[in-house]
Write a protein that holds these residues in place. Structure first.
Motif, PDB file in Angstrom:
ATOM      1  N   LYS A  31       0.832  -1.209   0.000  1.00  0.00           N
ATOM      2  CA  LYS A  31       0.000   0.000   0.000  1.00  0.00           C
ATOM      3  C   LYS A  31       0.866   1.258   0.000  1.00  0.00           C
ATOM      4  O   LYS A  31       0.582   2.221  -0.710  1.00  0.00           O
ATOM      5  N   LEU A  32       1.923   1.255   0.806  1.00  0.00           N
ATOM      6  CA  LEU A  32       2.807   2.416   0.878  1.00  0.00           C
ATOM      7  C   LEU A  32       3.553   2.649  -0.439  1.00  0.00           C
ATOM      8  O   LEU A  32       3.817   3.791  -0.815  1.00  0.00           O
ATOM      9  N   TRP A  33       3.881   1.559  -1.155  1.00  0.00           N
ATOM     10  CA  TRP A  33       4.604   1.685  -2.428  1.00  0.00           C
ATOM     11  C   TRP A  33       3.794   2.521  -3.424  1.00  0.00           C
ATOM     12  O   TRP A  33       4.353   3.273  -4.213  1.00  0.00           O
ATOM     13  N   LYS A  34       2.473   2.408  -3.371  1.00  0.00           N
ATOM     14  CA  LYS A  34       1.613   3.149  -4.303  1.00  0.00           C
ATOM     15  C   LYS A  34       1.799   4.663  -4.173  1.00  0.00           C
ATOM     16  O   LYS A  34       1.570   5.401  -5.117  1.00  0.00           O
ATOM     17  N   PHE A  35       2.222   5.103  -3.004  1.00  0.00           N
ATOM     18  CA  PHE A  35       2.389   6.538  -2.767  1.00  0.00           C
ATOM     19  C   PHE A  35       3.847   6.983  -2.667  1.00  0.00           C
ATOM     20  O   PHE A  35       4.169   8.101  -3.037  1.00  0.00           O
ATOM     21  N   TYR A  36       4.715   6.099  -2.175  1.00  0.00           N
ATOM     22  CA  TYR A  36       6.085   6.515  -1.897  1.00  0.00           C
ATOM     23  C   TYR A  36       7.155   5.709  -2.622  1.00  0.00           C
ATOM     24  O   TYR A  36       8.339   5.978  -2.439  1.00  0.00           O
ATOM     25  N   GLY A  37       6.757   4.730  -3.415  1.00  0.00           N
ATOM     26  CA  GLY A  37       7.742   3.894  -4.100  1.00  0.00           C
ATOM     27  C   GLY A  37       8.579   4.702  -5.080  1.00  0.00           C
ATOM     28  O   GLY A  37       8.094   5.663  -5.681  1.00  0.00           O
ATOM     29  N   PRO A  38       9.842   4.313  -5.264  1.00  0.00           N
ATOM     30  CA  PRO A  38      10.734   5.045  -6.154  1.00  0.00           C
ATOM     31  C   PRO A  38      10.496   4.771  -7.645  1.00  0.00           C
ATOM     32  O   PRO A  38      11.047   5.453  -8.494  1.00  0.00           O
ATOM     33  N   GLY A  39       9.676   3.774  -7.958  1.00  0.00           N
ATOM     34  CA  GLY A  39       9.404   3.430  -9.350  1.00  0.00           C
ATOM     35  C   GLY A  39       8.427   2.280  -9.417  1.00  0.00           C
ATOM     36  O   GLY A  39       7.946   1.796  -8.393  1.00  0.00           O
ATOM     37  N   PRO A  40       8.096   1.828 -10.628  1.00  0.00           N
ATOM     38  CA  PRO A  40       7.157   0.719 -10.786  1.00  0.00           C
ATOM     39  C   PRO A  40       7.642  -0.544 -10.073  1.00  0.00           C
ATOM     40  O   PRO A  40       8.840  -0.830 -10.044  1.00  0.00           O
ATOM     41  N   LEU A  41       6.692  -1.285  -9.510  1.00  0.00           N
ATOM     42  CA  LEU A  41       6.988  -2.537  -8.810  1.00  0.00           C
ATOM     43  C   LEU A  41       6.218  -3.668  -9.469  1.00  0.00           C
ATOM     44  O   LEU A  41       4.989  -3.625  -9.544  1.00  0.00           O
ATOM     45  N   GLU A  42       6.947  -4.653  -9.980  1.00  0.00           N
ATOM     46  CA  GLU A  42       6.326  -5.864 -10.533  1.00  0.00           C
ATOM     47  C   GLU A  42       6.278  -6.901  -9.422  1.00  0.00           C
ATOM     48  O   GLU A  42       7.285  -7.151  -8.761  1.00  0.00           O
ATOM     49  N   ILE A  43       5.107  -7.508  -9.237  1.00  0.00           N
ATOM     50  CA  ILE A  43       4.952  -8.563  -8.240  1.00  0.00           C
ATOM     51  C   ILE A  43       4.718  -9.876  -8.982  1.00  0.00           C
ATOM     52  O   ILE A  43       3.743 -10.018  -9.717  1.00  0.00           O
ATOM     53  N   TRP A  44       5.643 -10.800  -8.799  1.00  0.00           N
ATOM     54  CA  TRP A  44       5.594 -12.105  -9.457  1.00  0.00           C
ATOM     55  C   TRP A  44       5.209 -13.162  -8.437  1.00  0.00           C
ATOM     56  O   TRP A  44       5.696 -13.157  -7.317  1.00  0.00           O
ATOM     57  N   LYS A  45       4.328 -14.070  -8.850  1.00  0.00           N
ATOM     58  CA  LYS A  45       3.914 -15.182  -7.993  1.00  0.00           C
ATOM     59  C   LYS A  45       4.079 -16.481  -8.777  1.00  0.00           C
ATOM     60  O   LYS A  45       4.340 -16.480  -9.963  1.00  0.00           O
ATOM     61  N   GLY A  46       3.891 -17.573  -8.090  1.00  0.00           N
ATOM     62  CA  GLY A  46       4.045 -18.876  -8.719  1.00  0.00           C
ATOM     63  C   GLY A  46       5.305 -19.542  -8.213  1.00  0.00           C
ATOM     64  O   GLY A  46       5.835 -19.199  -7.161  1.00  0.00           O
ATOM     65  N   THR A  47       5.808 -20.474  -9.000  1.00  0.00           N
ATOM     66  CA  THR A  47       7.019 -21.188  -8.626  1.00  0.00           C
ATOM     67  C   THR A  47       8.187 -20.686  -9.454  1.00  0.00           C
ATOM     68  O   THR A  47       7.986 -19.978 -10.443  1.00  0.00           O
ATOM     69  N   TYR A  48       9.377 -21.072  -9.069  1.00  0.00           N
ATOM     70  CA  TYR A  48      10.547 -20.643  -9.844  1.00  0.00           C
ATOM     71  C   TYR A  48      10.525 -21.233 -11.243  1.00  0.00           C
ATOM     72  O   TYR A  48      11.069 -20.663 -12.177  1.00  0.00           O
ATOM     73  N   LYS A  49       9.856 -22.367 -11.417  1.00  0.00           N
ATOM     74  CA  LYS A  49       9.750 -22.982 -12.749  1.00  0.00           C
ATOM     75  C   LYS A  49       8.628 -22.372 -13.575  1.00  0.00           C
ATOM     76  O   LYS A  49       8.643 -22.450 -14.795  1.00  0.00           O
ATOM     77  N   ASP A  54       1.847 -11.081 -11.465  1.00  0.00           N
ATOM     78  CA  ASP A  54       0.547 -10.962 -10.804  1.00  0.00           C
ATOM     79  C   ASP A  54       0.027  -9.524 -10.810  1.00  0.00           C
ATOM     80  O   ASP A  54      -1.164  -9.307 -10.977  1.00  0.00           O
ATOM     81  N   GLU A  55       0.930  -8.556 -10.637  1.00  0.00           N
ATOM     82  CA  GLU A  55       0.500  -7.170 -10.485  1.00  0.00           C
ATOM     83  C   GLU A  55       1.665  -6.237 -10.756  1.00  0.00           C
ATOM     84  O   GLU A  55       2.816  -6.588 -10.511  1.00  0.00           O
ATOM     85  N   VAL A  56       1.354  -5.046 -11.270  1.00  0.00           N
ATOM     86  CA  VAL A  56       2.350  -3.986 -11.421  1.00  0.00           C
ATOM     87  C   VAL A  56       1.800  -2.757 -10.704  1.00  0.00           C
ATOM     88  O   VAL A  56       0.696  -2.319 -10.990  1.00  0.00           O
ATOM     89  N   ILE A  57       2.561  -2.232  -9.771  1.00  0.00           N
ATOM     90  CA  ILE A  57       2.157  -1.032  -9.041  1.00  0.00           C
ATOM     91  C   ILE A  57       2.990   0.134  -9.562  1.00  0.00           C
ATOM     92  O   ILE A  57       4.216   0.089  -9.537  1.00  0.00           O
ATOM     93  N   VAL A  58       2.309   1.154 -10.054  1.00  0.00           N
ATOM     94  CA  VAL A  58       2.977   2.366 -10.537  1.00  0.00           C
ATOM     95  C   VAL A  58       2.687   3.467  -9.525  1.00  0.00           C
ATOM     96  O   VAL A  58       1.538   3.875  -9.359  1.00  0.00           O
ATOM     97  N   PRO A  59       3.709   3.940  -8.817  1.00  0.00           N
ATOM     98  CA  PRO A  59       3.494   4.958  -7.783  1.00  0.00           C
ATOM     99  C   PRO A  59       3.009   6.287  -8.359  1.00  0.00           C
ATOM    100  O   PRO A  59       3.236   6.586  -9.534  1.00  0.00           O
ATOM    101  N   ARG A  60       2.377   7.068  -7.510  1.00  0.00           N
ATOM    102  CA  ARG A  60       1.985   8.427  -7.904  1.00  0.00           C
ATOM    103  C   ARG A  60       3.237   9.170  -8.339  1.00  0.00           C
ATOM    104  O   ARG A  60       4.304   8.992  -7.773  1.00  0.00           O
ATOM    105  N   GLY A  61       3.103   9.979  -9.350  1.00  0.00           N
ATOM    106  CA  GLY A  61       4.238  10.739  -9.841  1.00  0.00           C
ATOM    107  C   GLY A  61       5.074   9.961 -10.843  1.00  0.00           C
ATOM    108  O   GLY A  61       5.949  10.503 -11.484  1.00  0.00           O
ATOM    109  N   GLU A  62       4.798   8.674 -10.993  1.00  0.00           N
ATOM    110  CA  GLU A  62       5.512   7.838 -11.965  1.00  0.00           C
ATOM    111  C   GLU A  62       4.563   7.411 -13.075  1.00  0.00           C
ATOM    112  O   GLU A  62       4.789   6.412 -13.727  1.00  0.00           O
TER     113      GLU A  62
END
Length: 70
Positions: A31-49, A54-62
């Motif tokens: 939640k904090l990344w959405k407002f204060y993150g330094p850049g886009p955040l990719e969230i990956w789920k699943g296994t290493y194989k 799953d989601e990309v969060i782009v902070p305000r101002g980015e």
């Protein structure tokens, strides 16, 4: 602290997090990344194989209008 940071040839940095179990602490950080993150955040789920983006969060101002996920 995220798992990885990748910079493209134009100097833009994307942050990458590989998530297993989502803790309460992680939910707050996300939640904090959405407002204060330094850049886009990719969230990956699943296994290493078989990882899945799953989601990309782009902070305000980015380019994230209200700090929303895309």
């Amino acid at each position: 602290k995220v798992d990885f940071a990748a910079t493209d040839k134009f100097g833009r940095t994307t942050y990458i997090e590989a998530k297993g179990f989502e803790t309460d602490r992680w939910k707050i950080i996300k939640k904090l990344w959405k407002f204060y993150g330094p850049g886009p955040l990719e969230i990956w789920k699943g296994t290493y194989k078989n990882p899945k983006l799953d989601e990309v969060i782009v902070p305000r101002g980015e380019g994230g209008e209200n700090g929303n996920s895309r």
